[in-house]
Design a protein around this motif. Structure first.
Motif: not given
Lengths: 450, 260
Positions: B81-85, B95-101
């Protein structure tokens, strides 16, 4: 109850909608069943083990909020207790005192120091007359994570001793405990229905006002309003929900309830009672609830929550009979032991004020035919109390007296109410105070034959 | 309105790891920093001399394979994924992804598990062994970033322990006994970071921590308070090598070791 982080609702178009789940969905049935089994197998075990097992269910599941919510409702049916052979604080204090003279106590000690750790634990265990294992286990037995699950529903851990009267908990105030009025069987179906109710209950914590309309089961609904001590105004309505001028024309009743978010004090306590009231509504074949939900406190902005019989709630409360609060029970008990000619009887009829009704609790009846009616108030604000007194005066119900708890005041203001027909009380109501009022405000009941 | 036309603020913890302190100035809520004193410059005269020692421990074979597996799951998810951590927004997006994926959820758990493995690496206890043998006559505070590890150490080394769960009475009692010397070693999770008057110690051992400069500086500050004997203070930091902790530890040091 669901905590705020587990509540799930959507806000759009001026409406708040709880995100209900389908109780017949096989997936949720399975999850609910798994959770219940987890709790059952962890009776007697440390809380941390139970928590870990629950977390394990949510590792790759974006429904974790639902799972944790379901688990929370099951935790509400549990008792956790510290189980230790000696007082944990005592154990560790002795350990640290003794250890401080024996440092270094390490994992890879030198040859001459290799029994130091064991020596400390053994010495303290001997001092306290407990075993070495009990000393190890007891050291931090009082930590939340180490508390044991001693009761889940009606399943009780064997090693836990009950009080002589067979109870481990006491109900102190009206409606704080569900046990007195619920018939409980912890099944997956119960849990999922309970969950949907809990989602709506979580929204109601932020309600400023509730408008409830019911067209049957009045007695049951009213008795729960009273049991939870909610501030209410009750009006007769027709079949369309429009208010009517007299109870003779009533097809149903509308209750306006003050919401927890409208109060200065006690809003949390009141909110719990309000939430506890909700499951009473599905007893009715036809009901409607509209609530103003505070979404922005600073702007005083509210959204609307609407629920009715089509929402599909299942009640887990028993219906029909009347549920006494501890306060009422205690008064009735004291009355039966007292020495007065007045009799205390339940008053189940409403007082008809025409376009409004009052819900009294008791009538005091004297053998000579005199009669006084008593309403025990729950939560109150000065406005609520004044309004009620004004109504009583207007409606000419001279023989109605009120018992008002000083503890259930929800206002920030100082109380300064002059009211002759009010009996103020702190924790319990004294029989002779009530008899006093009964004497003063009694009216002669119409004689039986006329 | 206040009577004073200007006010001067004093803080030991101005900087925040997420750079949110810059907002204070940018939004004009407060004026600029007018004076700054580095911890290094205070040492010696106002604070006792101190020395920071970094120690690395290897994960055990078991820990290593678990770590690599969990870290791999996390890495693979973020790499696809394209996160700039390294930026706060990037992490928020993750974190947003972790709530629906559900893969994202698993990745988050994997990250937490990997961090936990590194934080509680069993060989840290061996190193702690060595340090306690060396310093058992000193006054030592052991810092851990989680409660479980603090309690494990308390059990294992029979040292008093303070966490956020410790009741106020008992906390006061332990701190008082540490002050009087009745207790010479103390284990604690983060709870001593702010607002609690901790008696002076001359040895600090950091077993784990999060990437917060602020927290680190405060921990350091507490240990560096001069003791009666004016003994040099020592701060040990034990980290697990080849884990995320390397990065975390480096970022922590930037805040306190100016120019080091």
């Amino acid at each position: 109850m669901l905590t705020a982080d587990l509540a799930r609702s959507r806000t759009s178009d001026g409406k708040v909608t709880p995100l209900f789940i389908d109780p017949d969905d096989a997936r949720y049935r399975k999850t609910a069943g798994e959770l219940i089994e987890l709790f059952e197998t962890h009776v007697g075990e440390p809380k941390a083990d139970l928590d870990t097992a629950i977390d394990q269910l949510t590792v790759a599941d974006t429904d974790y909020k639902i799972i944790q919510g379901l688990a929370k409702l099951l935790r509400d049916e549990c008792d956790f207790e510290t189980v230790a052979a000696a007082e944990p604080h005592e154990i560790r204090q002795r350990l640290f005192e003794r250890a401080n003279d024996s440092y270094p106590i390490v994992r890879q000690p030198t040859l001459e120091a290799d029994t130091r750790k064991l020596d400390v634990y053994t010495a303290v265990a001997d001092e306290l007359g407990i075993s070495l294992a009990e000393c190890h286990q007891g050291m931090y037995a009082d930590l939340d994570a180490n508390n044991r699950l001693v009761r889940f529903g009606d399943q009780v851990a064997e090693s836990v001793e009950l009080d002589t009267d067979g109870t481990t908990t006491t109900t102190q105030l009206t409606g704080q405990s569900e046990e007195s009025y619920t018939g409980k069987a912890l099944t997956d179906e119960w849990l999922l229905n309970r969950y949907n109710l809990a989602l709506a209950q979580a929204v109601l914590y932020d309600a400023t006002e509730l408008r409830i309309r019911v067209w049957d089961q009045f007695a049951t609904v009213f008795s729960y309003v009273k049991l939870f001590g909610l501030m209410h105004r009750i009006y007769p309505i027709d079949e369309h929900g429009e208010r009517v001028s007299s109870t003779d024309l009533a097809e149903g009743y509308e209750a306006i309830l003050d919401g927890p978010a409208s109060l200065f004090r006690q809003s949390r306590k009141y909110g719990i009672r309000m939430a506890n009231f909700l499951p009473a509504l599905p007893h009715c074949k036809r009901w409607e609830l509209t609530a103003d939900i505070l979404v922005d406190e600073s702007a005083n902005e509210t959204r609307e929550l609407t629920l009715d019989q089509t929402t599909g709630f299942q009640t887990h409360y028993s219906g029909g009979s009347r549920y006494d609060s501890d306060l009422e029970r205690t008064l009735a008990d004291k009355w039966s032991r007292s020495n007065t000619e007045w009799n205390l009887v339940r008053e189940d009829d409403v007082i008809d004020l025409g376009a409004e009704v009052l819900l009294p609790d008791f009538a005091m009846e004297h053998p000579d035919g005199r009669r006084t009616i008593l309403e025990i108030m729950g939560f109150w604000t000065p406005e609520y109390l004044e309004e009620k007194l004004a109504k009583i005066r207007q409606a000419d119900v001279e023989n109605l007296v009120l018992a008002v708890s000083e503890n259930l005041d929800c206002t920030s203001e100082d109380i300064d109410i002059e009211a002759a027909r009010v009996l103020w009380f702190k924790t319990g109501i004294h029989v002779y105070d009530v008899v006093d009022l009964a004497e003063r405000y009694a009216t002669q009941a119409p004689s039986a034959g006329s | 309105m206040t009577i004073a036309p200007y006010r001067l603020g004093l803080t030991a913890t101005y900087e925040r790891a997420d750079d949110a302190h810059e907002l204070l100035e940018d939004t004009g809520l407060i004026g600029p920093v007018v004076y700054e004193e580095e911890v290094d410059e205070l040492a010696g005269e106002y604070l006792s001399e101190y020395e920071t020692i970094h120690m690395q421990v290897e994960l055990t074979d078991d820990e290593r394979s678990q770590y690599d597996e969990e870290y791999g799951i996390y890495r693979e998810y973020v790499d696809t994924h394209d996160f700039d951590l390294w930026k706060a927004e990037g992490y928020q997006e993750f974190l947003a992804h972790t709530s629906y994926d559900s893969d994202g959820r698993r990745a988050l758990i994997a990250k937490q598990r990997a961090e936990e493995l590194a934080r509680t690496a069993v060989k840290k206890l061996d190193t702690l062994d060595t340090l306690l043998k060396r310093h058992h006559d000193d006054r030592t505070i052991i810092f851990t970033a989680n409660n479980d590890f603090a309690y494990e150490i308390s059990h294992e080394f029979i040292v008093p322990c303070i966490t956020h769960q410790t009741k106020t009475d008992e906390r006061t009692e332990i701190l008082e006994r540490f002050r009087t010397g009745e207790y010479s070693i103390l284990a604690t999770s983060q709870v001593l970071d702010e607002g609690i008057d901790v008696p002076a110690a001359n040895v600090g051992i950091i077993l784990s921590g999060s990437a917060s400069k602020r927290q680190y500086a405060q921990r350091l500050g507490r240990i560096l308070r001069p003791t009666d004997e004016r003994q040099p203070a020592r701060l040990y930091e034990i980290i697990a090598s080849d884990t995320m902790e390397n990065y975390v530890s480096q970022r922590r040091r930037e805040g306190v070791e100016a120019g080091a």
